[in-house]
Design a protein around this motif. Structure first.
Motif, mmCIF file in Angstrom:
data_model
loop_
_atom_site.group_PDB
_atom_site.id
_atom_site.type_symbol
_atom_site.label_atom_id
_atom_site.label_comp_id
_atom_site.label_asym_id
_atom_site.label_seq_id
_atom_site.Cartn_x
_atom_site.Cartn_y
_atom_site.Cartn_z
ATOM 1 N N GLY A 136 -8.303 -13.734 -8.641
ATOM 2 C CA GLY A 136 -8.970 -12.904 -9.803
ATOM 3 C C GLY A 136 -8.553 -14.582 -11.064
ATOM 4 N N PRO A 137 -8.767 -14.153 -12.057
ATOM 5 C CA PRO A 137 -8.409 -15.025 -13.417
ATOM 6 C C PRO A 137 -6.903 -14.772 -13.407
ATOM 7 C CG PRO A 137 -10.274 -13.270 -14.388
ATOM 8 C CD PRO A 137 -9.093 -13.034 -12.524
ATOM 9 N N GLY A 138 -6.685 -16.712 -13.709
ATOM 10 C CA GLY A 138 -5.159 -15.914 -14.454
ATOM 11 C C GLY A 138 -4.335 -16.622 -13.003
ATOM 12 N N LEU B 140 -12.875 -30.867 2.679
ATOM 13 C CA LEU B 140 -13.092 -29.977 1.293
ATOM 14 C C LEU B 140 -11.706 -28.889 1.321
ATOM 15 C CD1 LEU B 140 -16.752 -29.089 2.363
ATOM 16 C CD2 LEU B 140 -15.591 -30.392 -0.113
ATOM 17 N N PHE B 141 -11.578 -28.774 -0.038
ATOM 18 C CA PHE B 141 -9.999 -27.784 -0.228
ATOM 19 C C PHE B 141 -10.799 -26.988 -2.172
ATOM 20 C CE2 PHE B 141 -6.473 -26.219 -2.681
ATOM 21 C CZ PHE B 141 -5.646 -26.034 -1.611
ATOM 22 N N ILE B 142 -11.384 -26.377 -1.683
ATOM 23 C CA ILE B 142 -12.399 -25.168 -2.618
ATOM 24 C C ILE B 142 -11.115 -24.004 -3.216
ATOM 25 C CG2 ILE B 142 -13.901 -24.061 -2.665
ATOM 26 C CD1 ILE B 142 -15.326 -25.312 -0.203
ATOM 27 N N THR B 143 -11.954 -23.720 -4.468
ATOM 28 C CA THR B 143 -11.158 -22.410 -5.405
ATOM 29 C C THR B 143 -12.307 -22.111 -5.929
ATOM 30 O OG1 THR B 143 -9.933 -23.680 -7.328
ATOM 31 C CG2 THR B 143 -9.461 -23.876 -4.978
ATOM 32 N N GLY B 144 -12.060 -21.275 -6.373
ATOM 33 C CA GLY B 144 -13.111 -20.042 -7.259
ATOM 34 C C GLY B 144 -12.489 -18.897 -6.807
ATOM 35 N N ASP B 145 -13.488 -17.359 -7.696
ATOM 36 C CA ASP B 145 -13.176 -16.818 -7.910
ATOM 37 C C ASP B 145 -14.820 -15.229 -7.776
ATOM 38 O OD1 ASP B 145 -12.651 -14.274 -8.693
ATOM 39 O OD2 ASP B 145 -12.521 -14.247 -10.479
ATOM 40 N N PRO B 146 -15.231 -15.088 -6.243
ATOM 41 C CA PRO B 146 -16.387 -14.655 -6.852
ATOM 42 C C PRO B 146 -16.638 -13.602 -7.759
ATOM 43 C CG PRO B 146 -15.070 -13.805 -5.566
ATOM 44 C CD PRO B 146 -14.402 -14.675 -5.390
ATOM 45 N N HIS B 147 -15.312 -12.969 -8.772
ATOM 46 C CA HIS B 147 -15.861 -11.884 -10.065
ATOM 47 C C HIS B 147 -16.117 -12.588 -11.319
ATOM 48 C CE1 HIS B 147 -12.986 -9.397 -6.756
ATOM 49 N NE2 HIS B 147 -13.680 -8.933 -7.371
ATOM 50 N N GLN B 148 -16.181 -14.061 -11.174
ATOM 51 C CA GLN B 148 -16.294 -14.849 -12.229
ATOM 52 C C GLN B 148 -17.981 -15.816 -11.854
ATOM 53 O OE1 GLN B 148 -13.142 -16.548 -14.566
ATOM 54 N NE2 GLN B 148 -12.120 -16.493 -12.664
ATOM 55 N N ILE C 151 -1.290 -13.140 -7.839
ATOM 56 C CA ILE C 151 -0.742 -12.488 -9.017
ATOM 57 C C ILE C 151 -1.281 -13.483 -10.413
ATOM 58 C CG2 ILE C 151 1.806 -12.559 -9.597
ATOM 59 C CD1 ILE C 151 3.348 -12.596 -7.078
ATOM 60 N N ASN C 152 -1.272 -12.579 -11.353
ATOM 61 C CA ASN C 152 -1.975 -13.302 -12.947
ATOM 62 C C ASN C 152 -0.871 -13.760 -13.451
ATOM 63 O OD1 ASN C 152 -2.544 -13.584 -15.707
ATOM 64 N ND2 ASN C 152 -4.523 -12.460 -14.786
ATOM 65 N N TYR C 153 -0.134 -14.772 -13.361
ATOM 66 C CA TYR C 153 0.350 -15.872 -14.230
ATOM 67 C C TYR C 153 -0.172 -15.902 -16.424
ATOM 68 C CZ TYR C 153 2.075 -16.880 -10.014
ATOM 69 O OH TYR C 153 2.604 -16.504 -8.489
ATOM 70 N N ARG C 154 -1.868 -15.587 -16.042
ATOM 71 C CA ARG C 154 -1.867 -16.397 -17.775
ATOM 72 C C ARG C 154 -1.805 -14.723 -18.712
ATOM 73 N NH1 ARG C 154 -7.263 -16.697 -17.452
ATOM 74 N NH2 ARG C 154 -7.625 -18.758 -16.385
ATOM 75 N N SER C 155 -2.417 -13.250 -18.012
ATOM 76 C CA SER C 155 -2.756 -12.316 -18.553
ATOM 77 C C SER C 155 -2.002 -11.385 -18.770
ATOM 78 C CB SER C 155 -4.159 -11.491 -18.638
ATOM 79 O OG SER C 155 -5.233 -12.844 -19.319
ATOM 80 N N THR C 156 -1.337 -9.760 -19.574
ATOM 81 C CA THR C 156 -0.199 -9.601 -19.644
ATOM 82 C C THR C 156 -0.790 -8.176 -18.494
ATOM 83 O OG1 THR C 156 -1.868 -7.552 -21.446
ATOM 84 C CG2 THR C 156 0.510 -9.643 -21.854
ATOM 85 N N GLU C 157 -0.409 -7.142 -18.084
ATOM 86 C CA GLU C 157 -0.843 -6.515 -17.303
ATOM 87 C C GLU C 157 -2.174 -5.000 -17.613
ATOM 88 O OE1 GLU C 157 -1.523 -4.036 -14.056
ATOM 89 O OE2 GLU C 157 -1.058 -6.416 -13.430
ATOM 90 N N ASP D 181 -17.899 -8.484 1.518
ATOM 91 C CA ASP D 181 -17.437 -8.533 0.154
ATOM 92 C C ASP D 181 -15.806 -8.883 -0.347
ATOM 93 O OD1 ASP D 181 -19.779 -7.472 -0.300
ATOM 94 O OD2 ASP D 181 -19.020 -5.384 0.086
ATOM 95 N N ASP D 182 -15.923 -8.869 -1.389
ATOM 96 C CA ASP D 182 -13.940 -9.229 -1.556
ATOM 97 C C ASP D 182 -14.003 -8.350 -3.138
ATOM 98 O OD1 ASP D 182 -11.963 -10.579 -2.806
ATOM 99 O OD2 ASP D 182 -12.938 -12.366 -3.150
ATOM 100 N N ASN D 183 -12.773 -8.367 -3.132
ATOM 101 C CA ASN D 183 -12.176 -7.251 -3.711
ATOM 102 C C ASN D 183 -11.097 -7.885 -5.000
ATOM 103 O OD1 ASN D 183 -9.814 -6.028 -2.759
ATOM 104 N ND2 ASN D 183 -11.352 -5.638 -1.514
ATOM 105 N N LEU D 184 -10.759 -6.444 -5.805
ATOM 106 C CA LEU D 184 -9.298 -7.080 -6.953
ATOM 107 C C LEU D 184 -7.936 -6.058 -6.214
ATOM 108 C CD1 LEU D 184 -10.576 -7.778 -10.331
ATOM 109 C CD2 LEU D 184 -10.617 -9.346 -8.440
ATOM 110 N N SER D 185 -8.331 -5.896 -5.402
ATOM 111 C CA SER D 185 -7.107 -4.814 -4.469
ATOM 112 C C SER D 185 -5.985 -5.352 -4.678
ATOM 113 C CB SER D 185 -7.393 -4.490 -3.416
ATOM 114 O OG SER D 185 -6.173 -4.185 -2.685
ATOM 115 N N GLY D 186 -4.711 -5.245 -5.290
ATOM 116 C CA GLY D 186 -3.370 -5.932 -5.386
ATOM 117 C C GLY D 186 -3.660 -6.848 -6.251
ATOM 118 N N TYR D 187 -4.363 -7.132 -6.678
ATOM 119 C CA TYR D 187 -4.652 -7.346 -8.339
ATOM 120 C C TYR D 187 -3.398 -7.758 -9.759
ATOM 121 C CZ TYR D 187 -6.606 -11.064 -11.742
ATOM 122 O OH TYR D 187 -6.684 -12.177 -13.315
ATOM 123 N N ARG D 188 -2.552 -7.830 -9.740
ATOM 124 C CA ARG D 188 -1.312 -7.477 -10.528
ATOM 125 C C ARG D 188 -1.175 -9.292 -11.757
ATOM 126 N NH1 ARG D 188 0.895 -8.361 -6.140
ATOM 127 N NH2 ARG D 188 3.635 -8.865 -6.557
#
Length: 715
Positions: free
Chosen positions: A273-275, A487-495, A520-526, A549-556
């Motif tokens: 996820g973001p951050g 190839l080394f690929i990074t991304g977020d389908p939620h974005q 683990i998000n290092y940018r925004s507050t919980e 499908d992807d999900n944000l389970s455990g994203y914190r």
């Protein structure tokens, strides 16, 4: 004369202070540069005093003003180095300082801090709970091994109570920094030998003393990753004037084992996820690949020019300006790379057609050919079927599986659609223009037809991969030979905000067994994170590779702060007026205009914001104009332009039911059900992206009826 050193914790607290408080800090710091140690203790304005009942007898506080105090670690061993630790409100300063203890890590020789009181209070209760636990996280590591890695007696006792990773993360703000990092690595299944090499040996300076000592000056000198030592008045003035925006080069062990793995036997996919640090991981992977071979060439690529420029700047920081290494990396967009391929290999320079001109071309064709479909339907059919599958003949189109398309087309209809597409390409060719995706399709063919080529690379690293179209993926696949570390690929389908459907496996980019997820998000507050995640809660998001499908389970997030502020207004004018007052509040708190962003769905809304902020004496700049980090002014951007950016404070305006979703961007349900759902999801993702750019403060507003995408708690 005394010397000053600054802990990272000081910069973090200093950056959030209001301007008058910062001025008081600078005034106090200046005294450390011109007074002797005896004069510092005697200065009544500074009021350098001990902390009652402090667990560390070297703890001192200094007066900033009536309501703020600085926390200082003072030398007691004959040295002259004072360490500035924190700036906190008066009453909190003494409580905070009394609980902290600074010690020297026996393995890294670095100075580290712990909340000694909290550890003492928690450990007995946790020991009782651990006695009944079925398993303990560090049971496989002996006391001897942990001590060799720098874990001391108090921490070791607490470590023996930890049952899982979440409990370890909860300890994070209490434990000494280097010891906590050692434990994180072990929890991620690194061997003690790996941990010693990657943490202990990497942290300990080559000139460190053979044995650990409690000498404060030596420990500060050994802690270069967390402490800045200032050499004189000029350097002090410079560092205090600069905002705290340190490039984050620290990797969580779960990130490090992905970025620094010696080699992979094929393409790698990293999502999160973001951050969550995907871009940081991508940049570290580039550095790792460069370090492996002095001759390797790497392409670092992304979706937009603005993101490519940000990658270029951050890579230069990470590589410490090493021109030889930087020369071996091309940082570019996929479209720019494809344009270069076609120009240099095909011998011509294609001119790109704008979105508006492309739409008008389809509209003319619909009228001229009297077609029963809308221009939008035909454009999407061309994009999502013909270009996505690299279809070149009517026979291929007749056999094509129209994945994601909800309107059936029989053979006769397909023939008619194909003739419309041929007319579209013929008209563009006559005008001497091409779409970006047509250029990518041509570039992939040229690379595929020519064998080894100097335009290819040894490695390709892709950031913000979720918005790349299959035609763009074919260019990247052709840019590097299949094999280890290709190839080394990074991304977020939620974005995903540009509706690109991709099956990486079908494009020759298999990532099975080499897919990793960051949580683990290092940018925004919980608080910001939880609220923003509610925008996507009602929907399902297809994963990055198109295989499920992807999900944000455990994203914190491990950070905490204020809840997002949301509210409606009677009119758009009232909404903008309230926004201006909000921005005034932020700047009055000492937040620089450049750390504030205002975004909206439409440029028209931003024009009104610009006029009102300018009239209020607040400088503004447009993100689309590419202002550098030194440009002062509140950043104004459309939601699309916010991708890849982050700010301390973000205001999202005009979140109405008419703007989110925007009807013109949504295929009517009766025209194509599947495309309607895809378009609506894309609009949700756009709002999610805009809100997750905020680090500390998020303000969301609307006039009239709010967007149905907003979480139920909004308003």
């Amino acid at each position: 004369m005394p010397q000053l050193a600054f802990a990272n914790s000081f910069w973090e607290s200093y950056d959030a202070l209001q301007k008058p408080v910062k001025a008081g800090v600078r005034k106090a710091m200046a005294k450390f540069e011109r007074l002797s140690i005896a004069e510092l203790h005697a200065d009544k304005g500074l009021h350098l005093e001990s902390v009652d009942k402090a667990r560390d007898p070297r703890m001192r506080t200094i007066r900033v003003n009536d309501f703020w105090r600085g926390v200082v670690l003072a030398p007691d061993d004959g040295s002259d180095v004072f360490l500035l630790i924190n700036v906190v409100p008066h009453d909190d300063a003494y409580t905070w300082a009394a609980k902290r203890l600074y010690t020297v890590n026996t393995a890294t020789r670095a100075l580290e801090v712990r909340n000694v009181v909290a550890i003492e209070q928690l450990t007995p209760a946790l020991e009782k709970a651990a006695a009944d636990a079925p398993a303990l996280l560090f049971a496989g590591h002996s006391d001897t091994v942990l001590r060799e890695l720098g874990v001391d007696a108090q921490v070791l006792r607490a470590v023996r109570t930890i049952v899982d990773k979440p409990q370890l993360e909860a300890f994070g703000t209490l434990l000494p920094e280097d010891q906590f990092e050692v434990l994180q690595y072990l929890a991620e299944d690194f061997t003690p030998e790996d941990v010693y090499r990657d943490v202990v040996a990497a942290r300990r300076p080559a000139d460190a003393a053979p044995e650990a000592t409690e000498d404060l000056a030596a420990a500060i000198a050994n802690t270069r990753s967390r402490i800045t030592l200032v050499s004189g008045p000029a350097e002090l003035a410079e560092v205090l004037e600069k905002p705290f925006a340190a490039w984050r080069v620290f990797l969580h062990p779960s990130q490090r084992r992905v970025a620094h793995r010696m080699s992979y036997n094929g393409p790698v996919q990293v999502t999160g996820g973001p951050g969550t640090g995907k871009t940081v991981v991508a940049l570290h992977r580039v550095r790792h690949l460069l370090s492996r071979s002095p001759d390797s060439r790497v392409m670092l690529t992304t979706f937009t020019n603005a993101l490519a420029e940000a990658l270029r700047e951050n890579l230069a920081l990470l590589l410490d300006g090493d021109e030889q290494q930087l020369a071996r990396v091309e940082v570019t967009t996929v479209n720019a790379y494809a344009h270069r391929i076609v120009t240099e290999t095909g011998g011509r320079a294609p001119s790109p057609i704008g979105d508006r001109d492309e739409r008008q071309t389809w509209q003319r064709l619909c009228r001229r050919l009297d077609l029963p479909w809308t221009d939008r339907f035909l454009a999407q059919e061309y994009r999502h079927v013909v270009l996505a599958q690299d279809i070149r003949t009517p026979e291929e189109y007749l056999r094509a599986t129209r994945r994601g398309r909800g309107t059936a087309l029989g053979p006769l209809k397909r023939d008619r659609v194909w003739r419309a597409m041929e007319a579209f390409t013929a008209e563009l060719t006559a005008q001497g223009v091409h779409t970006h995706l047509q250029v990518c399709a041509e570039a992939a063919r040229l690379l595929g037809d020519r064998g080894p080529d100097p335009l290819r690379y040894d490695h390709v690293v892709v950031d913000e991969a979720q918005d790349l179209h299959p035609a763009q993926w074919r260019v990247l696949r052709a840019a590097v030979a299949p094999g280890p570390d290709d190839l080394f690929i990074t991304g977020d389908p939620h974005q995903r905000i540009y509706d690109s459907r991709v099956s990486l496996g079908s494009l020759g980019i298999p990532v099975t067994g080499r897919a990793f997820r960051l949580r683990i998000n290092y940018r925004s507050t919980e608080e910001i994170l939880a609220w923003s995640t509610g925008i996507l809660t009602p929907v399902t998001v297809e994963d990055l590779g198109g295989d499920g499908d992807d999900n944000l389970s455990g994203y914190r997030s491990l950070l905490h702060g204020r809840r997002p502020h949301t509210g409606g207004h009677s009119s758009a004018q009232a909404e903008v007026a309230a926004l201006v007052e909000r921005v005034k509040e932020w700047t009055a708190q000492g937040i620089r205009p450049g750390e504030i962003a205002v975004c909206a769905r439409f440029n028209l809304t931003l024009d009104k914001v610009r006029d009102r902020l300018t009239a209020a004496g607040i400088p503004v700049v447009r993100v689309k104009d590419g202002p550098g980090p030194e440009a002062e002014g509140v950043r104004l951007a459309t939601m699309h332009a916010m991708k890849g950016l982050e700010f301390r404070c973000v205001a999202v305006l005009g979140v109405t039911e008419g703007a989110m979703p925007f009807a013109r961007e949504i295929t009517p349900l009766e025209v194509d059900r599947l495309q309607h759902e895809s378009d609506t999801l894309r609009e949700r993702c756009l709002l999610f992206v805009a809100c997750t750019r905020a680090r500390e403060v998020l303000h969301v507003s609307w006039s009239g009826r709010p967007s149905p995408f907003l979480p139920v708690s909004a308003g």
